[in-house]
Scaffold this motif. Structure first.
Motif, short mmCIF file in Angstrom:
data_model
loop_
_atom_site.label_atom_id
_atom_site.label_comp_id
_atom_site.label_asym_id
_atom_site.label_seq_id
_atom_site.Cartn_x
_atom_site.Cartn_y
_atom_site.Cartn_z
N CYS A 179 17.04 3.05 -10.74
CA CYS A 179 18.23 2.35 -10.25
C CYS A 179 17.92 0.85 -10.22
CB CYS A 179 18.58 2.85 -8.85
SG CYS A 179 19.74 1.77 -7.96
N CYS A 182 17.73 -0.14 -6.20
CA CYS A 182 16.76 0.39 -5.23
C CYS A 182 15.55 1.05 -5.90
CB CYS A 182 17.43 1.40 -4.31
SG CYS A 182 17.74 3.00 -5.08
N CYS A 212 22.52 3.81 -8.30
CA CYS A 212 23.06 4.88 -7.46
C CYS A 212 24.53 4.57 -7.20
CB CYS A 212 22.35 4.94 -6.11
SG CYS A 212 20.57 4.96 -6.20
N CYS A 216 24.30 0.92 -3.67
CA CYS A 216 23.64 0.18 -4.76
C CYS A 216 24.68 -0.39 -5.71
CB CYS A 216 22.65 1.08 -5.50
SG CYS A 216 21.22 1.51 -4.50
ZN LIG Z 1 19.84 2.86 -5.89
#
Ligand SMILES: [Zn+2]
Length: 302
Positions: A179, A182, A212, A216
């Motif tokens: 991601c 994150c 995500c 995010c």
């Molecule tokens: Zn994420």
């Protein structure tokens, strides 16, 4: 809901030559965990055979070796729990083989009365129980466990594998899809989305992102909005992991480029290719040894 069906392992105490399968399974299981297998004692009257396995423990002043007596009880075909009278004189058996611990290796669960007597034995030596649930968990979590599962649980394991595909060996090493907010790897579960970011003035895709869902996605949205870029389409990664959708999506991307509908910045186009390559690990099938050799030959041709 159990995943591995222990009934796939032939029943003990049958004289068809397969009566050792559960003990062979136990050997492979403990080898997977790093134990050294010593030859077990002879088959007893109940058809059960104990194994002796050694465990190396690293200590501050040197390594020590612990011997465990493993008692295998395969009662999955009857489905009944392992009872106190299935395990006769555990203390005597452990002592006569000079072992320092006892392991119950059971394809069902343990009865509460046997559990009580094992608790009592913990005063004398280490006692561990590997029941159906624990064995299954350890096999599925261990990378070497898949080979064992394939050999002993061919039917139930292949069913599980369909839902939990292993990344194909397309690259020399697995390439995760982190991601971009994150860092979580989105590939195993296929959670997350891809997002196209567009510069509305030039009509060019300036970024192609994966992240995500939810926070995010929102964080990246704010970041790119500050730079003056807008979301211009998104897809669920789980959808693109479907082989048919993977192809259709790739074709649509190619068609839009060919028709001049979509223009990419160098950066965004690089990301797009990276995404297609990484996702391919979950969509394509693994290459066999011969194909890998051929691939290396082709790559070395001038
Ligand atoms: Zn994420």
């Amino acid at each position: 809901m159990p995943i591995l069906d222990f009934k796939e392992i032939a029943q003990a105490n049958l004289t068809n030559g397969l009566q050792d399968t559960f003990e062979m399974f136990a050997r492979d299981f403990f080898m997977m965990l790093g134990f050294e297998i010593k030859d077990g004692p002879d088959r007893g009257q109940d058809g059960g055979r104990d194994l002796i396995i050694n465990e190396k423990r690293e200590g501050i002043i040197g390594d020590t070796e612990i011997s465990w007596l493993v008692s295998c009880k395969h009662k999955a075909h009857s489905g009944s729990a392992v009872q106190s009278n299935d395990e006769i004189d555990i203390k005597g058996r452990v002592e006569s083989f000079g072992a320092q611990g006892f392991i119950g290796f059971y394809s069902t669960i343990i009865s509460s009365s046997l559990n009580r007597s094992l608790e009592g034995l913990k005063r004398h030596f280490d006692v561990k129980v590997f029941d159906r649930e624990i064995i299954e968990k350890m096999i599925l979590e261990n990378p070497k466990g898949r080979t064992i599962a394939k050999r002993y649980f061919p039917i139930s394991f292949s069913k599980w594998e369909e839902d939990h595909p292993k990344p194909a060996n397309i690259f020399s090493e697995y390439e995760p899809l982190h991601c971009q907010n994150c860092d979580k790897d989105l590939l195993p579960q296929g959670d997350g989305i891809i997002v196209f970011k567009k510069d509305l003035k030039t009509e060019v895709y300036v970024a192609f992102l994966w992240c995500c869902k939810g926070k995010c996605d929102q964080d990246l949205k704010s970041k790119y909005r500050l730079m003056g870029y807008t979301d211009a389409g998104w897809e669920d990664i789980s959808d693109i992991l479907i082989p048919g959708k993977y192809l259709a999506w790739n074709m649509a991307v190619l068609n839009r480029i060919q028709q001049g509908d979509d223009k990419y910045s160098d950066e965004a186009f690089k990301s797009l290719k990276q995404f297609i390559l990484r996702v391919s690990q979950m969509v394509l099938r693994s290459q066999n040894d011969e194909q890998i050799r051929r691939l290396m030959d082709l790559a070395s041709l001038p």
